[in-house]
Design a protein around this motif. Structure first.
Motif, PDB file in Angstrom:
ATOM      1  N   LEU A  63      11.530  10.664  37.273  1.00 24.31           N
ATOM      2  CA  LEU A  63      12.727  11.311  36.736  1.00 24.31           C
ATOM      3  C   LEU A  63      12.447  11.841  35.335  1.00 24.31           C
ATOM      4  O   LEU A  63      11.990  11.103  34.467  1.00 24.31           O
ATOM      5  N   THR A  64      12.725  13.129  35.124  1.00 20.84           N
ATOM      6  CA  THR A  64      12.515  13.725  33.810  1.00 20.84           C
ATOM      7  C   THR A  64      13.718  14.584  33.447  1.00 20.84           C
ATOM      8  O   THR A  64      14.434  15.081  34.317  1.00 20.84           O
ATOM      9  N   PHE A  65      13.943  14.760  32.153  1.00 21.37           N
ATOM     10  CA  PHE A  65      14.925  15.749  31.721  1.00 21.37           C
ATOM     11  C   PHE A  65      14.612  16.226  30.315  1.00 21.37           C
ATOM     12  O   PHE A  65      13.991  15.515  29.531  1.00 21.37           O
ATOM     13  N   ARG A  66      15.030  17.448  30.033  1.00 17.03           N
ATOM     14  CA  ARG A  66      14.801  18.055  28.724  1.00 17.03           C
ATOM     15  C   ARG A  66      16.108  18.141  27.955  1.00 17.03           C
ATOM     16  O   ARG A  66      17.173  18.306  28.523  1.00 17.03           O
ATOM     17  N   HIS A  67      16.007  18.064  26.626  1.00 18.34           N
ATOM     18  CA  HIS A  67      17.159  18.276  25.759  1.00 18.34           C
ATOM     19  C   HIS A  67      17.327  19.775  25.551  1.00 18.34           C
ATOM     20  O   HIS A  67      16.402  20.439  25.070  1.00 18.34           O
ATOM     21  N   LEU A  68      18.472  20.305  25.908  1.00 18.38           N
ATOM     22  CA  LEU A  68      18.710  21.738  25.804  1.00 18.38           C
ATOM     23  C   LEU A  68      19.964  22.009  24.984  1.00 18.38           C
ATOM     24  O   LEU A  68      20.855  21.163  24.884  1.00 18.38           O
ATOM     25  N   VAL A  69      20.032  23.183  24.417  1.00 22.14           N
ATOM     26  CA  VAL A  69      21.241  23.581  23.695  1.00 22.14           C
ATOM     27  C   VAL A  69      22.349  23.812  24.714  1.00 22.14           C
ATOM     28  O   VAL A  69      22.089  24.130  25.882  1.00 22.14           O
ATOM     29  N   SER A  70      23.583  23.660  24.280  1.00 25.75           N
ATOM     30  CA  SER A  70      24.713  23.709  25.209  1.00 25.75           C
ATOM     31  C   SER A  70      24.868  25.051  25.907  1.00 25.75           C
ATOM     32  O   SER A  70      25.505  25.145  26.957  1.00 25.75           O
ATOM     33  N   SER A  71      24.267  26.109  25.348  1.00 25.26           N
ATOM     34  CA  SER A  71      24.398  27.438  25.953  1.00 25.26           C
ATOM     35  C   SER A  71      23.280  27.766  26.925  1.00 25.26           C
ATOM     36  O   SER A  71      23.267  28.845  27.526  1.00 25.26           O
ATOM     37  N   ALA A  72      22.328  26.861  27.113  1.00 27.54           N
ATOM     38  CA  ALA A  72      21.184  27.125  27.983  1.00 27.54           C
ATOM     39  C   ALA A  72      21.649  27.297  29.433  1.00 27.54           C
ATOM     40  O   ALA A  72      22.344  26.433  29.966  1.00 27.54           O
ATOM     41  N   PRO A  73      21.285  28.403  30.075  1.00 31.85           N
ATOM     42  CA  PRO A  73      21.765  28.664  31.437  1.00 31.85           C
ATOM     43  C   PRO A  73      21.202  27.723  32.488  1.00 31.85           C
ATOM     44  O   PRO A  73      21.792  27.551  33.557  1.00 31.85           O
ATOM     45  N   GLU A  74      20.049  27.084  32.215  1.00 34.36           N
ATOM     46  CA  GLU A  74      19.432  26.225  33.220  1.00 34.36           C
ATOM     47  C   GLU A  74      19.969  24.803  33.238  1.00 34.36           C
ATOM     48  O   GLU A  74      19.544  23.977  34.041  1.00 34.36           O
ATOM     49  N   ILE A  75      20.916  24.491  32.367  1.00 36.68           N
ATOM     50  CA  ILE A  75      21.482  23.136  32.336  1.00 36.68           C
ATOM     51  C   ILE A  75      22.112  22.804  33.688  1.00 36.68           C
ATOM     52  O   ILE A  75      22.864  23.586  34.249  1.00 36.68           O
ATOM     53  N   ASP A  76      21.759  21.634  34.224  1.00 35.56           N
ATOM     54  CA  ASP A  76      22.368  21.205  35.477  1.00 35.56           C
ATOM     55  C   ASP A  76      22.700  19.716  35.488  1.00 35.56           C
ATOM     56  O   ASP A  76      23.074  19.171  36.515  1.00 35.56           O
ATOM     57  N   ALA A  77      22.541  19.028  34.342  1.00 33.95           N
ATOM     58  CA  ALA A  77      22.782  17.587  34.320  1.00 33.95           C
ATOM     59  C   ALA A  77      23.140  17.134  32.914  1.00 33.95           C
ATOM     60  O   ALA A  77      23.087  17.918  31.958  1.00 33.95           O
ATOM     61  N   PHE A  78      23.521  15.864  32.794  1.00 35.45           N
ATOM     62  CA  PHE A  78      23.856  15.295  31.492  1.00 35.45           C
ATOM     63  C   PHE A  78      23.466  13.828  31.513  1.00 35.45           C
ATOM     64  O   PHE A  78      23.237  13.234  32.573  1.00 35.45           O
ATOM     65  N   THR A  79      23.353  13.238  30.335  1.00 29.76           N
ATOM     66  CA  THR A  79      23.110  11.801  30.236  1.00 29.76           C
ATOM     67  C   THR A  79      24.278  11.154  29.507  1.00 29.76           C
ATOM     68  O   THR A  79      24.928  11.786  28.674  1.00 29.76           O
ATOM     69  N   ILE A  80      24.514   9.910  29.845  1.00 32.65           N
ATOM     70  CA  ILE A  80      25.567   9.165  29.156  1.00 32.65           C
ATOM     71  C   ILE A  80      25.090   7.729  28.975  1.00 32.65           C
ATOM     72  O   ILE A  80      24.476   7.151  29.875  1.00 32.65           O
ATOM     73  N   GLU A  81      25.316   7.178  27.786  1.00 39.73           N
ATOM     74  CA  GLU A  81      24.924   5.808  27.474  1.00 39.73           C
ATOM     75  C   GLU A  81      26.172   4.994  27.153  1.00 39.73           C
ATOM     76  O   GLU A  81      27.053   5.465  26.433  1.00 39.73           O
ATOM     77  N   VAL A  82      26.217   3.788  27.690  1.00 38.30           N
ATOM     78  CA  VAL A  82      27.362   2.909  27.469  1.00 38.30           C
ATOM     79  C   VAL A  82      26.859   1.551  26.988  1.00 38.30           C
ATOM     80  O   VAL A  82      26.069   0.897  27.675  1.00 38.30           O
ATOM     81  N   ALA A  83      27.291   1.140  25.808  1.00 42.26           N
ATOM     82  CA  ALA A  83      26.877  -0.148  25.245  1.00 42.26           C
ATOM     83  C   ALA A  83      27.727  -1.283  25.809  1.00 42.26           C
ATOM     84  O   ALA A  83      28.874  -1.083  26.215  1.00 42.26           O
ATOM     85  N   GLY A  84      27.148  -2.482  25.844  1.00 39.16           N
ATOM     86  CA  GLY A  84      27.904  -3.654  26.258  1.00 39.16           C
ATOM     87  C   GLY A  84      27.917  -3.889  27.754  1.00 39.16           C
ATOM     88  O   GLY A  84      28.880  -4.442  28.289  1.00 39.16           O
TER      89      GLY A  84
END
Length: 208
Positions: free
Chosen positions: A137-158
């Protein structure tokens, strides 16, 4: 108290399944570094050297530190002119629809700088091949306007592994869409999900 941090609409999701790019030598690409800060991660890579199916949350193999594996993956990144910035040890929790049970996996989330899409796929494929993995599994950090964006990450503490497992088993919709996630040793869950599952993911992490 549960706190969360989301990198919404700034990540892309890739699975390494073959070598990307043609023949020829690999060259460093300064443009792949983060603008103004070459030490800022531009990509993440989740990987392990485990090939067994582990279903017991108390299995001793889930306590491994993967130190030698970390050094090997860092070396692969350097050989491909990437800059390794350390890694985070995580315990993966995955739902198997076929077995109707949860499987566990010890892995590391590698933080990489100065890598573009081709670099990342190349590194991931080398890791996949050397350690006999079905996918990485890999993902790149992209600017919010990048057309190739297709996913997001979310972190939850606790959140610990057992709590994450119970939440996943209890939510059939989340199981089907998210399949699983990872939890760090410090109790932070990490999810990588498709953009179309943003609302579902937010609802799931609120309940964990």
């Amino acid at each position: 108290m549960i706190t969360s941090r989301a990198m919404a609409v700034v990540a892309a999701l890739f699975v390494a399944s073959g070598l990307v790019g043609g023949a020829g030598s690999v060259q460093a690409a300064p443009t792949a570094c983060a603008a103004g800060n070459p030490l800022r991660p531009t990509a993440e890579l989740f990987a392990t050297d485990n090939t067994a199916t582990i279903t017991d949350p108390d299995d001793q193999r889930l306590g491994t530190q993967l130190d030698g594996f970390e050094l090997a993956v860092d070396a692969m990144a350097v050989q491909n002119f990437g800059l390794p910035l350390g890694s985070t040890l995580v315990s993966g929790v995955f739902w198997s629809e076929q077995r109707q049970q949860v499987a566990y996996e010890r892995s590391r989330e590698f933080h990489l700088a100065c890598v573009d899409a081709a670099d990342l796929h190349r590194i991931a494929d080398q890791v996949r091949t050397r350690f006999h993995q079905e996918s990485v599994l890999t993902f790149r950090h992209l600017v919010s306007s990048a057309p190739e964006i297709d996913a997001f990450t979310i972190e939850v503490a606790g959140v610990d592994v057992h709590r994450f497992r119970d939440a996943l088993v209890a939510d059939p919709t989340a199981r089907d869409h998210l399949v699983g996630g990872s939890v760090t040793d410090r109790g932070t869950s990490i999810l990588v999900a498709d953009l179309t599952d943003l609302a579902l993911t937010q609802q799931f992490v609120t309940g964990t």
